[in-house]
Design a protein around this motif. Structure first.
Motif, PDB file in Angstrom:
ATOM      1  N   GLU A 150      -5.341   7.799   1.695  1.00  0.00           N
ATOM      2  CA  GLU A 150      -4.132   7.488   3.087  1.00  0.00           C
ATOM      3  C   GLU A 150      -5.663   9.532   3.562  1.00  0.00           C
ATOM      4  O   GLU A 150      -5.827   9.229   4.641  1.00  0.00           O
ATOM      5  CB  GLU A 150      -3.047   7.946   3.510  1.00  0.00           C
ATOM      6  CG  GLU A 150      -3.009   8.329   4.942  1.00  0.00           C
ATOM      7  CD  GLU A 150      -1.353   8.259   4.775  1.00  0.00           C
ATOM      8  OE1 GLU A 150      -0.632   8.103   5.784  1.00  0.00           O
ATOM      9  OE2 GLU A 150      -0.764   8.126   3.791  1.00  0.00           O
ATOM     10  N   THR A 151      -5.234  10.190   2.689  1.00  0.00           N
ATOM     11  CA  THR A 151      -6.082  11.915   3.360  1.00  0.00           C
ATOM     12  C   THR A 151      -7.531  11.288   3.492  1.00  0.00           C
ATOM     13  O   THR A 151      -8.143  12.610   4.848  1.00  0.00           O
ATOM     14  CB  THR A 151      -5.761  12.917   2.158  1.00  0.00           C
ATOM     15  OG1 THR A 151      -4.432  12.981   2.034  1.00  0.00           O
ATOM     16  CG2 THR A 151      -6.581  13.902   2.918  1.00  0.00           C
ATOM     17  N   LEU A 152      -8.049  10.653   2.421  1.00  0.00           N
ATOM     18  CA  LEU A 152      -9.971  10.819   3.009  1.00  0.00           C
ATOM     19  C   LEU A 152     -10.474   9.896   3.348  1.00  0.00           C
ATOM     20  O   LEU A 152     -10.588  10.219   5.124  1.00  0.00           O
ATOM     21  CB  LEU A 152     -10.290   9.935   1.591  1.00  0.00           C
ATOM     22  CG  LEU A 152     -11.393   9.458   1.955  1.00  0.00           C
ATOM     23  CD1 LEU A 152     -12.757  10.668   1.664  1.00  0.00           C
ATOM     24  CD2 LEU A 152     -11.698   7.939   0.457  1.00  0.00           C
ATOM     25  N   LYS A 188      -7.608  -1.682   0.029  1.00  0.00           N
ATOM     26  CA  LYS A 188      -5.868  -1.553   0.389  1.00  0.00           C
ATOM     27  C   LYS A 188      -5.574  -1.112   1.342  1.00  0.00           C
ATOM     28  O   LYS A 188      -5.030  -0.770   2.203  1.00  0.00           O
ATOM     29  CB  LYS A 188      -4.554  -2.079  -0.465  1.00  0.00           C
ATOM     30  CG  LYS A 188      -3.475  -2.595  -0.487  1.00  0.00           C
ATOM     31  CD  LYS A 188      -3.076  -3.225   0.775  1.00  0.00           C
ATOM     32  CE  LYS A 188      -1.718  -4.149   0.062  1.00  0.00           C
ATOM     33  NZ  LYS A 188      -0.863  -2.725   1.636  1.00  0.00           N
ATOM     34  N   GLY A 189      -6.050   0.479   0.605  1.00  0.00           N
ATOM     35  CA  GLY A 189      -5.962   1.637   1.564  1.00  0.00           C
ATOM     36  C   GLY A 189      -6.065   2.100   2.794  1.00  0.00           C
ATOM     37  O   GLY A 189      -6.094   2.960   3.643  1.00  0.00           O
ATOM     38  N   PHE A 190      -7.196   1.566   2.631  1.00  0.00           N
ATOM     39  CA  PHE A 190      -8.212   2.014   4.059  1.00  0.00           C
ATOM     40  C   PHE A 190      -7.549   0.711   5.135  1.00  0.00           C
ATOM     41  O   PHE A 190      -6.964   0.906   5.974  1.00  0.00           O
ATOM     42  CB  PHE A 190      -9.569   0.518   4.099  1.00  0.00           C
ATOM     43  CG  PHE A 190     -10.198   1.466   5.391  1.00  0.00           C
ATOM     44  CD1 PHE A 190     -10.703   2.440   5.657  1.00  0.00           C
ATOM     45  CD2 PHE A 190     -11.098   0.130   5.514  1.00  0.00           C
ATOM     46  CE1 PHE A 190     -11.179   2.564   7.143  1.00  0.00           C
ATOM     47  CE2 PHE A 190     -11.944   0.222   7.114  1.00  0.00           C
ATOM     48  CZ  PHE A 190     -11.795   1.158   7.872  1.00  0.00           C
ATOM     49  N   GLU A 191      -6.769  -0.894   4.552  1.00  0.00           N
ATOM     50  CA  GLU A 191      -6.147  -1.392   5.440  1.00  0.00           C
ATOM     51  C   GLU A 191      -5.397  -0.871   5.908  1.00  0.00           C
ATOM     52  O   GLU A 191      -4.455  -0.929   7.380  1.00  0.00           O
ATOM     53  CB  GLU A 191      -5.996  -2.561   4.636  1.00  0.00           C
ATOM     54  CG  GLU A 191      -5.406  -4.291   5.565  1.00  0.00           C
ATOM     55  CD  GLU A 191      -5.558  -5.124   5.086  1.00  0.00           C
ATOM     56  OE1 GLU A 191      -4.544  -6.202   4.459  1.00  0.00           O
ATOM     57  OE2 GLU A 191      -6.979  -6.131   4.809  1.00  0.00           O
ATOM     58  N   ASP A 192      -4.326  -0.366   5.127  1.00  0.00           N
ATOM     59  CA  ASP A 192      -3.340  -0.299   5.717  1.00  0.00           C
ATOM     60  C   ASP A 192      -2.857   0.963   6.368  1.00  0.00           C
ATOM     61  O   ASP A 192      -2.361   1.869   7.105  1.00  0.00           O
ATOM     62  CB  ASP A 192      -2.375   0.654   4.369  1.00  0.00           C
ATOM     63  CG  ASP A 192      -1.988  -0.750   3.353  1.00  0.00           C
ATOM     64  OD1 ASP A 192      -1.574  -1.627   3.868  1.00  0.00           O
ATOM     65  OD2 ASP A 192      -1.654  -0.229   2.265  1.00  0.00           O
ATOM     66  N   GLU A 193      -4.851   1.815   6.387  1.00  0.00           N
ATOM     67  CA  GLU A 193      -4.663   2.979   7.036  1.00  0.00           C
ATOM     68  C   GLU A 193      -5.394   3.086   8.322  1.00  0.00           C
ATOM     69  O   GLU A 193      -4.112   2.928   9.475  1.00  0.00           O
ATOM     70  CB  GLU A 193      -5.949   4.517   6.718  1.00  0.00           C
ATOM     71  CG  GLU A 193      -6.841   4.341   7.325  1.00  0.00           C
ATOM     72  CD  GLU A 193      -5.857   6.528   7.433  1.00  0.00           C
ATOM     73  OE1 GLU A 193      -5.733   6.715   7.940  1.00  0.00           O
ATOM     74  OE2 GLU A 193      -4.782   6.215   6.824  1.00  0.00           O
ATOM     75  N   ASP A 210     -10.446  12.258  -6.870  1.00  0.00           N
ATOM     76  CA  ASP A 210      -9.310  11.256  -6.928  1.00  0.00           C
ATOM     77  C   ASP A 210      -8.822  10.951  -5.470  1.00  0.00           C
ATOM     78  O   ASP A 210      -7.936  11.079  -4.978  1.00  0.00           O
ATOM     79  CB  ASP A 210      -7.435  11.669  -7.361  1.00  0.00           C
ATOM     80  CG  ASP A 210      -7.205  10.863  -7.648  1.00  0.00           C
ATOM     81  OD1 ASP A 210      -7.578   9.327  -7.471  1.00  0.00           O
ATOM     82  OD2 ASP A 210      -5.965  10.849  -8.755  1.00  0.00           O
ATOM     83  N   TYR A 211      -9.832   9.167  -5.366  1.00  0.00           N
ATOM     84  CA  TYR A 211     -10.109   8.840  -4.016  1.00  0.00           C
ATOM     85  C   TYR A 211      -8.601   7.836  -4.140  1.00  0.00           C
ATOM     86  O   TYR A 211      -8.093   7.327  -3.239  1.00  0.00           O
ATOM     87  CB  TYR A 211     -11.005   7.173  -3.723  1.00  0.00           C
ATOM     88  CG  TYR A 211     -12.318   8.586  -3.384  1.00  0.00           C
ATOM     89  CD1 TYR A 211     -12.252   9.704  -3.120  1.00  0.00           C
ATOM     90  CD2 TYR A 211     -13.549   7.839  -3.139  1.00  0.00           C
ATOM     91  CE1 TYR A 211     -13.082  10.531  -2.646  1.00  0.00           C
ATOM     92  CE2 TYR A 211     -14.809   8.583  -2.730  1.00  0.00           C
ATOM     93  CZ  TYR A 211     -14.603   9.912  -1.720  1.00  0.00           C
ATOM     94  OH  TYR A 211     -15.811  10.172  -1.812  1.00  0.00           O
ATOM     95  N   ARG A 212      -8.157   7.204  -5.371  1.00  0.00           N
ATOM     96  CA  ARG A 212      -7.359   6.387  -5.665  1.00  0.00           C
ATOM     97  C   ARG A 212      -6.488   6.843  -5.323  1.00  0.00           C
ATOM     98  O   ARG A 212      -4.987   6.071  -4.391  1.00  0.00           O
ATOM     99  CB  ARG A 212      -7.183   6.042  -7.004  1.00  0.00           C
ATOM    100  CG  ARG A 212      -6.304   4.827  -6.898  1.00  0.00           C
ATOM    101  CD  ARG A 212      -5.983   4.073  -8.455  1.00  0.00           C
ATOM    102  NE  ARG A 212      -7.582   3.946  -9.232  1.00  0.00           N
ATOM    103  CZ  ARG A 212      -7.893   3.273  -9.334  1.00  0.00           C
ATOM    104  NH1 ARG A 212      -6.909   1.542  -8.811  1.00  0.00           N
ATOM    105  NH2 ARG A 212      -9.181   2.036  -9.242  1.00  0.00           N
TER     106      ARG A 212
END
Length: 451
Positions: free
Chosen positions: A100-102, A158-163, A94-96
């Motif tokens: 953040e963990t990924l 979006k997750g990568f940008e937040d990371e 579940d990448y979605r």
């Protein structure tokens, strides 16, 4: 009698009472209805809807981390194999939910605690950015891994940008080498469009700026970014997110000057960035100067006060006089609503410009400034068709008011004019130029006779 009549009466009336009562449903019917409500027939393998509270209970980033780290360990340092593993794992994991963990694992080798440290009791992997070699080629290869992953799973953008925003805030928790790698990687990802320049907002964190971490990180980042693209592409990306005028905020308030920025980044090998920021500051200062000039003129401030203000701004922002005369001309011409009739606008312009001649004369002390003003007048009269016949009258006015002198006018007429309205304006100026030439020859003759 009563004994005989009573039972008969009751028996006669009993059926009436029963007819008003609702008959109870059959027992077998109740059982069937209840069975329908309590248990519906189901197909084998049907998935029941899970309650949200149950989903939250099953959130387990540790188990997800173990799966990713195990897979990365098996692929080794072959980044092509890493990219293939991540592509395939997205269908099973579940990448979605665990984005953040990924990204923590791919950058730092494991889940990051607040502040940027790795938890001691967690699994780690050396197949990550921070454990890789500190060179641009390696970071370019890692950038391809992130790029492929995000193109394959668009929802990770979006997750990568937040990371990355989070990682920039954690910079103090990383070693210098780790910061350098992250800076190079970020620069490459900005260049290829995987990241948006808005992530740079995190670098303006007060603590990072105060300790010089932001500026040092920016050096590595811009070097790799400009290496991939050129300064014009970088500038365009910064402008899109209104970041082009904020780069000096990488330094504490007492060091936010063009001189300090230029010195710091030029010594770091980023002369093109230094020149870009200097130009941006100059453009900003010019816009501010024009805005303030227009306000002062609208208020009717005395010319001596306006002249003093302009000269201070010239000195402070290193704005040359030829640039200033262009700004003053534009400001003067924008303070009035011009008549739409061609036969009336010339008279209106002469009256208006005569009033502002002392202000213009204060900033035409150089031949280049006079020539600049002539070109501005030419362009304005061409762009505003009602002024086409007013060009010569304006030039003569400025000559008489000592805003313009003979030499720049003659130079403009000979070869320094621009193409806009050239034939019309040269024809207008023909007689006046001949008069200037004759007057100049007479002056020379008189001087020779005097000798």
């Amino acid at each position: 009698m009563y004994g005989a009549a009573g039972p008969q009466a009751r028996s006669a009336s009993a059926p009436v009472v029963r007819s008003l009562q609702r008959p109870p449903p059959p027992t077998t019917g109740v059982s069937f209805m209840n069975n329908q409500k309590q248990q519906k027939p189901t197909l084998s393998g049907q998935r029941f809807k899970t309650r949200k509270r149950d989903e939250k209970e099953r959130f387990d980033p540790t188990q997800f981390q173990d799966c990713i780290i195990q897979g990365l360990t098996e692929t080794g340092t072959d980044l092509e194999a890493v990219a293939k593993f991540l592509d395939a794992s997205g269908a099973k994991l579940d990448y979605r939910r665990y984005a953040e963990t990924l990204f923590d694992i791919l950058v730092a080798g494991g889940m990051l605690a607040p502040g940027g440290t790795l938890a001691d009791d967690m699994m780690r992997t050396d197949v990550c950015v921070f454990a890789a070699q500190e060179d641009l080629e390696t970071m370019q290869a890692f950038a391809q891994v992130f790029n492929k992953l995000i193109r394959r799973y668009k929802y990770l953008e979006k997750g990568f940008e937040d990371e990355v925003k989070k990682l920039l805030l954690f910079l103090k928790g990383f070693s210098e080498s780790e910061r350098n790698k992250l800076a190079m990687l970020t620069g490459v990802l900005l260049a290829n469009g995987t990241l948006n320049a808005s992530i740079l907002n995190s670098l303006y964190n007060e603590n990072l700026v105060k300790e010089g971490v932001s500026a040092a990180f920016a050096v590595k980042l811009f070097k790799s970014w400009i290496n991939e693209k050129d300064i014009n592409a970088v500038a365009a990306s910064l402008r899109k997110v209104s970041m082009d005028n904020r780069l000096m905020e990488l330094f504490p308030a007492n060091k936010q000057s063009v001189e300090h920025f230029t010195k710091y980044f030029t010594e770091a090998g980023l002369k093109e960035l230094s020149e870009y920021v200097r130009n941006q500051q100059t453009i900003g200062a010019r816009k501010e100067l024009q805005k303030e000039l227009q306000e002062q003129m609208s208020r009717g401030d005395p010319f001596k006060d306006i002249i003093l203000y302009v000269k201070e701004e010239m000195k402070k922002n290193n704005i040359p006089e030829p640039v200033v005369i262009g700004i003053i001309w534009s400001s003067v011409m924008s303070t009035v609503e011009w008549n739409k009739k061609e036969e009336l606008v010339a008279e209106q312009a002469i009256k208006h410009l005569k009033q502002y001649s002392p202000l213009l004369a204060a900033f035409t002390t150089q031949g280049q400034s006079e020539l600049t003003l002539l070109l501005k007048i030419q362009e304005y009269c061409y762009d505003n068709i009602h002024f086409m016949k007013a060009f010569q009258k304006i030039v003569v006015l400025f000559y008489k008011a000592e805003v313009l002198s003979e030499e720049p006018i003659l130079k403009w007429y000979k070869d320094a004019h621009v193409a806009k309205g050239k034939s019309v304006f040269l024809e207008q100026m023909k007689k006046f130029v001949e008069w200037l030439k004759n007057a100049e020859e007479e002056s020379e003759s008189e001087a020779e006779e005097g000798d």
